[in-house]
Write an enzyme that holds these catalytic residues in place. Sequence first.
Site, PDB file in Angstrom:
ATOM      1  N   SER A  12      19.136 100.899 -46.014  1.00  0.00           N
ATOM      2  CA  SER A  12      19.363 102.065 -46.880  1.00  0.00           C
ATOM      3  C   SER A  12      19.879 101.596 -48.239  1.00  0.00           C
ATOM      4  O   SER A  12      20.912 100.913 -48.324  1.00  0.00           O
ATOM      5  CB  SER A  12      20.395 102.986 -46.221  1.00  0.00           C
ATOM      6  OG  SER A  12      21.145 103.661 -47.199  1.00  0.00           O
TER       7      SER A  12
HETATM    8  N1  GSH Z   1      23.261 110.277 -53.152  1.00  0.00           N
HETATM    9  C1  GSH Z   1      23.542 109.748 -51.847  1.00  0.00           C
HETATM   10  C2  GSH Z   1      22.232 109.583 -51.080  1.00  0.00           C
HETATM   11  C3  GSH Z   1      22.482 109.284 -49.633  1.00  0.00           C
HETATM   12  C4  GSH Z   1      21.242 109.459 -48.783  1.00  0.00           C
HETATM   13  O1  GSH Z   1      20.339 110.251 -49.082  1.00  0.00           O
HETATM   14  N2  GSH Z   1      21.185 108.690 -47.687  1.00  0.00           N
HETATM   15  C5  GSH Z   1      20.085 108.794 -46.774  1.00  0.00           C
HETATM   16  C6  GSH Z   1      19.768 107.414 -46.200  1.00  0.00           C
HETATM   17  S1  GSH Z   1      19.282 106.273 -47.459  1.00  0.00           S
HETATM   18  C7  GSH Z   1      20.484 109.703 -45.606  1.00  0.00           C
HETATM   19  O2  GSH Z   1      21.597 109.658 -45.147  1.00  0.00           O
HETATM   20  N3  GSH Z   1      19.548 110.526 -45.131  1.00  0.00           N
HETATM   21  C8  GSH Z   1      19.759 111.343 -43.975  1.00  0.00           C
HETATM   22  C9  GSH Z   1      20.182 112.748 -44.306  1.00  0.00           C
HETATM   23  O3  GSH Z   1      20.056 113.181 -45.464  1.00  0.00           O
HETATM   24  O4  GSH Z   1      20.592 113.458 -43.380  1.00  0.00           O
HETATM   25  C10 GSH Z   1      24.280 108.405 -51.961  1.00  0.00           C
HETATM   26  O5  GSH Z   1      24.110 107.719 -52.972  1.00  0.00           O
HETATM   27  O6  GSH Z   1      25.044 108.062 -51.055  1.00  0.00           O
END
Ligand code: GSH
Length: 214
Positions: A12
């Site tokens: 990630s």
């Molecule tokens: N803006 C956030 C983005 C975080 C994000 O979208 N993470 C993804 C994985 S790369 C996630 O957790 N997706 C699952 C979800 O949205 O439930 C950051 O920088 O931490």
Amino acid sequence: MAPPTLYGHPMSPPCRLVRLVAGIIGVDLKVVDLKDSGIDMKSPDMLKKIPQHTIPALEDDGLYLAESRAIVMYLISKYAKDDSLYPKDVNKRVLVDQRLFFDQDLYNRILNVARPKFYGEQKDPSSIDKVNDGLDTLNRMLDGKQWLAGDKITLADYAVANSLSVLEFVPESGIDPTKQPNIKEWLPRVESSHPKYVESLKELREGLKKMAQK
Ligand SMILES: N[C@@H](CCC(=O)N[C@@H](CS)C(=O)NCC(=O)O)C(=O)O
């Protein structure tokens, strides 16, 4: 005191930023890989702690925090030996903050190019133009400068370079940040600024190779 816990996934991109910055400032994280641990970020218990249900998420001495940029600001402010990556001086810090907000937007633009490949979403032909427009902006920000915010490397450089690394997931997009002359000079400068960055890129590329073999 227990070390801060990072809930994440090795591939990630925002989790990679947190691990990179923690490594640079010498903070040992207890990393909990969601894939192996079976933790569900959408379970009622986790949602109570981290309403946003995204990774990276940090747990530190009763504090729960989502959003990679907020997490690294916190880690530096609390644990770094000095403030060079995230200056305390408001006139310096505001430039880093501005670049980090820009980075959030640039990251989302890049993600929109990658989403069809990973989530089967329909391609939006304008998404590539939007990334290139972001790269034009980045190139202008670097005009006559070594670093993105001030005269030393900061969190802003690491965050934006990490976002650009997401383009390695989608080489077929043809987006090449190094076509921009200032980015072409700046990117290797960031990459060679710390062995942890070299390590982070190596891990990414090994992970990409494994993904391609599957
Ligand atoms: N803006 C956030 C983005 C975080 C994000 O979208 N993470 C993804 C994985 S790369 C996630 O957790 N997706 C699952 C979800 O949205 O439930 C950051 O920088 O931490």
